[in-house]
Design a protein around this motif. Structure first.
Motif, PDB file in Angstrom:
ATOM      1  N   VAL A   1      45.734  13.955  29.868  1.00  0.00           N
ATOM      2  CA  VAL A   1      45.681  12.932  28.816  1.00  0.00           C
ATOM      3  C   VAL A   1      44.612  11.915  29.202  1.00  0.00           C
ATOM      4  CG1 VAL A   1      46.968  11.094  27.654  1.00  0.00           C
ATOM      5  CG2 VAL A   1      48.117  13.227  28.244  1.00  0.00           C
ATOM      6  N   ARG A   2      43.654  11.712  28.324  1.00  0.00           N
ATOM      7  CA  ARG A   2      42.599  10.730  28.600  1.00  0.00           C
ATOM      8  C   ARG A   2      43.249   9.370  28.830  1.00  0.00           C
ATOM      9  NH1 ARG A   2      37.112  10.805  26.845  1.00  0.00           N
ATOM     10  NH2 ARG A   2      35.967   9.149  27.943  1.00  0.00           N
ATOM     11  N   GLY A   3      42.904   8.751  29.934  1.00  0.00           N
ATOM     12  CA  GLY A   3      43.490   7.463  30.268  1.00  0.00           C
ATOM     13  C   GLY A   3      42.422   6.402  30.439  1.00  0.00           C
ATOM     14  N   TYR A   4      42.604   5.271  29.789  1.00  0.00           N
ATOM     15  CA  TYR A   4      41.664   4.150  29.912  1.00  0.00           C
ATOM     16  C   TYR A   4      42.406   2.943  30.460  1.00  0.00           C
ATOM     17  CZ  TYR A   4      38.615   0.265  28.569  1.00  0.00           C
ATOM     18  OH  TYR A   4      37.840  -0.863  28.586  1.00  0.00           O
ATOM     19  N   TRP A   5      41.965   2.466  31.607  1.00  0.00           N
ATOM     20  CA  TRP A   5      42.520   1.276  32.248  1.00  0.00           C
ATOM     21  C   TRP A   5      41.610   0.102  31.905  1.00  0.00           C
ATOM     22  CZ3 TRP A   5      46.528  -0.969  34.412  1.00  0.00           C
ATOM     23  CH2 TRP A   5      46.360  -2.061  35.269  1.00  0.00           C
ATOM     24  N   ASP A   6      42.129  -0.903  31.178  1.00  0.00           N
ATOM     25  CA  ASP A   6      41.277  -2.024  30.749  1.00  0.00           C
ATOM     26  C   ASP A   6      41.274  -3.178  31.741  1.00  0.00           C
ATOM     27  OD1 ASP A   6      43.728  -3.284  30.416  1.00  0.00           O
ATOM     28  OD2 ASP A   6      43.570  -3.494  28.243  1.00  0.00           O
ATOM     29  N   GLY A   7      41.884  -2.975  32.882  1.00  0.00           N
ATOM     30  CA  GLY A   7      41.988  -4.017  33.895  1.00  0.00           C
ATOM     31  C   GLY A   7      43.385  -4.591  33.982  1.00  0.00           C
TER      32      GLY A   7
ATOM     33  N   TRP B   1      45.825   2.841  28.572  1.00  0.00           N
ATOM     34  CA  TRP B   1      45.855   3.246  27.173  1.00  0.00           C
ATOM     35  C   TRP B   1      45.468   4.712  27.049  1.00  0.00           C
ATOM     36  CZ3 TRP B   1      47.377  -0.542  23.771  1.00  0.00           C
ATOM     37  CH2 TRP B   1      47.269  -1.867  24.210  1.00  0.00           C
ATOM     38  N   THR B   2      45.947   5.363  25.992  1.00  0.00           N
ATOM     39  CA  THR B   2      45.479   6.699  25.666  1.00  0.00           C
ATOM     40  C   THR B   2      44.184   6.585  24.872  1.00  0.00           C
ATOM     41  OG1 THR B   2      46.583   6.873  23.515  1.00  0.00           O
ATOM     42  CG2 THR B   2      47.875   7.484  25.462  1.00  0.00           C
ATOM     43  N   ARG B   3      43.541   7.689  24.666  1.00  0.00           N
ATOM     44  CA  ARG B   3      42.326   7.731  23.855  1.00  0.00           C
ATOM     45  C   ARG B   3      42.595   7.236  22.434  1.00  0.00           C
ATOM     46  NH1 ARG B   3      39.546  13.509  22.264  1.00  0.00           N
ATOM     47  NH2 ARG B   3      38.807  12.890  20.203  1.00  0.00           N
ATOM     48  N   GLY B   4      43.802   7.494  21.926  1.00  0.00           N
ATOM     49  CA  GLY B   4      44.147   7.078  20.575  1.00  0.00           C
ATOM     50  C   GLY B   4      44.568   5.630  20.446  1.00  0.00           C
TER      51      GLY B   4
ATOM     52  N   PHE C   1      49.477  20.883  31.560  1.00  0.00           N
ATOM     53  CA  PHE C   1      49.143  19.965  30.475  1.00  0.00           C
ATOM     54  C   PHE C   1      50.403  19.380  29.833  1.00  0.00           C
ATOM     55  CE2 PHE C   1      48.442  19.327  25.892  1.00  0.00           C
ATOM     56  CZ  PHE C   1      47.456  18.359  25.932  1.00  0.00           C
ATOM     57  N   SER C   2      51.409  20.214  29.589  1.00  0.00           N
ATOM     58  CA  SER C   2      52.632  19.736  28.927  1.00  0.00           C
ATOM     59  C   SER C   2      53.319  18.649  29.729  1.00  0.00           C
ATOM     60  CB  SER C   2      53.593  20.908  28.687  1.00  0.00           C
ATOM     61  OG  SER C   2      53.047  21.834  27.781  1.00  0.00           O
ATOM     62  N   HIS C   3      53.336  18.814  31.052  1.00  0.00           N
ATOM     63  CA  HIS C   3      53.953  17.787  31.900  1.00  0.00           C
ATOM     64  C   HIS C   3      53.173  16.480  31.796  1.00  0.00           C
ATOM     65  CE1 HIS C   3      56.159  16.225  35.450  1.00  0.00           C
ATOM     66  NE2 HIS C   3      55.022  15.574  35.674  1.00  0.00           N
ATOM     67  N   ALA C   4      51.848  16.571  31.806  1.00  0.00           N
ATOM     68  CA  ALA C   4      51.020  15.364  31.714  1.00  0.00           C
ATOM     69  C   ALA C   4      51.264  14.641  30.392  1.00  0.00           C
ATOM     70  CB  ALA C   4      49.546  15.729  31.856  1.00  0.00           C
ATOM     71  N   VAL C   5      51.326  15.399  29.303  1.00  0.00           N
ATOM     72  CA  VAL C   5      51.519  14.788  27.985  1.00  0.00           C
ATOM     73  C   VAL C   5      52.891  14.138  27.874  1.00  0.00           C
ATOM     74  CG1 VAL C   5      51.780  15.269  25.517  1.00  0.00           C
ATOM     75  CG2 VAL C   5      49.891  16.273  26.784  1.00  0.00           C
ATOM     76  N   SER C   6      53.946  14.874  28.234  1.00  0.00           N
ATOM     77  CA  SER C   6      55.296  14.322  28.086  1.00  0.00           C
ATOM     78  C   SER C   6      55.492  13.101  28.970  1.00  0.00           C
ATOM     79  CB  SER C   6      56.350  15.393  28.401  1.00  0.00           C
ATOM     80  OG  SER C   6      56.219  15.851  29.737  1.00  0.00           O
ATOM     81  N   THR C   7      54.902  13.103  30.154  1.00  0.00           N
ATOM     82  CA  THR C   7      55.040  11.970  31.071  1.00  0.00           C
ATOM     83  C   THR C   7      54.274  10.755  30.559  1.00  0.00           C
ATOM     84  OG1 THR C   7      55.264  13.488  32.952  1.00  0.00           O
ATOM     85  CG2 THR C   7      54.693  11.193  33.448  1.00  0.00           C
ATOM     86  N   ALA C   8      53.032  10.970  30.149  1.00  0.00           N
ATOM     87  CA  ALA C   8      52.185   9.849  29.706  1.00  0.00           C
ATOM     88  C   ALA C   8      52.668   9.239  28.396  1.00  0.00           C
ATOM     89  CB  ALA C   8      50.741  10.313  29.563  1.00  0.00           C
TER      90      ALA C   8
END
Length: 284
Positions: A53-59, A63-66, A96-103
């Motif tokens: 899952v694309r992850g963005y840390w703003d400081g 956040w996800t990409r969406g 992938f499924s584990h990453a999505v469900s966790t995030a």
């Protein structure tokens, strides 16, 4: 000057929320184009493409990409720097499924998060081109107190043959593909060829706009999804769906990933096959 609605809300003691400040505004991220043999590899760095899952840390917040907040445990983000980081929330190859469900869980599961990694590949707010940003990242990471925050290994790309050999090796080990990042590129929140994905097949995303009932063994359940590409092209997507997905199909408005083998004269994908719901894609 307050309008009638604003005055009513103020009278009721309700906060006024400006749409531009909505918390779910999607972050402006750099998106990848597709590598084609024959394209120049000069000045590119190459790394593995992590399927998570694309992850963005703003400081302050993940956040996800969406543009959805990620409810990571406090310990997972406690040692992250105040600088923005761009990366992938990843649980390992084939998970992938584990990453999505966790995030996406709004109640963080400590056990599940212990298996997650934040694979960091860029610093969006850092001045300079990618090569300079990579040098800054190498000084910042690893973080002793957060070994789950990992700097994505980067090496220089060379010839197409060597790139293909690396792709074959990565896929055989269970990886999804490779990423190419132009060294001289500035960070721009758009899709362009400064960032390229290299995969053994073409894939893309489309939004579900309809459900078609099937025939024969699928006569009482989903036969195909009707999907629309970001460019507005519509087509049926029926291959690749499991029985469970036909019984409980992706919702209208959901984004899905499909794989295909080139396009026909009208620009529609050839031999398109459903892969999965793309949980971290932007939703309309």
């Amino acid at each position: 000057m307050l309008n009638r609605r604003s005055l009513l809300l103020a009278t009721l003691g309700l906060a006024l929320v400006q749409p531009a400040l909505a918390r779910n505004a999607a972050p402006s991220l750099m998106l990848a184009d597709v590598y084609r043999p024959g394209m120049s590899l000069a000045d590119y760095w190459v790394s593995e493409k992590y399927d998570g899952v694309r992850g963005y840390w703003d400081g302050k917040q993940l956040w996800t990409r969406g543009g959805e907040p990620v409810a990571a445990p406090a310990w997972f983000i406690a040692s992250l720097p105040k600088q923005p980081l761009d990366g992938e929330l990843w649980a390992g190859r084939g998970r992938f499924s584990h990453a999505v469900s966790t995030a996406r869980s709004q109640t963080p599961n400590d056990v599940a998060w212990r298996e997650m990694r934040f694979m960091v590949f860029d610093m969006p707010a850092q001045p300079g081109d990618f090569t300079a940003r990579l040098a800054a990242l190498r000084k910042l990471l690893p973080i002793t107190d957060a070994p789950w925050v990992v700097l994505v290994p980067q090496e220089r790309a060379t010839t197409h043959a060597e790139l293909q050999a690396l792709l074959d090796k990565t896929v055989k080990m269970g990886g999804e593909g490779l990423m190419l990042h132009r060294g001289s590129s500035l960070y721009r929140g758009e899709r362009n060829n400064d960032l390229l994905k290299v995969k053994p097949y073409d894939d893309a995303e489309a939004r579900v706009v309809g459900h078609m009932t099937g025939k024969g063994r699928n006569s009482h359940r989903l036969g195909a999804l009707v999907v629309e590409t970001p460019e507005g092209k519509r087509f049926k997507l029926g291959s690749g769906l499991t029985d469970a997905e036909r019984e409980n199909p992706p919702a209208i408005g959901a984004w899905v990933t499909y794989r295909f083998n080139g396009t026909n004269a009208s620009g529609l994908p050839r031999f398109a096959r459903f892969m999965r719901v793309r949980e971290d894609a932007p939703h309309s």
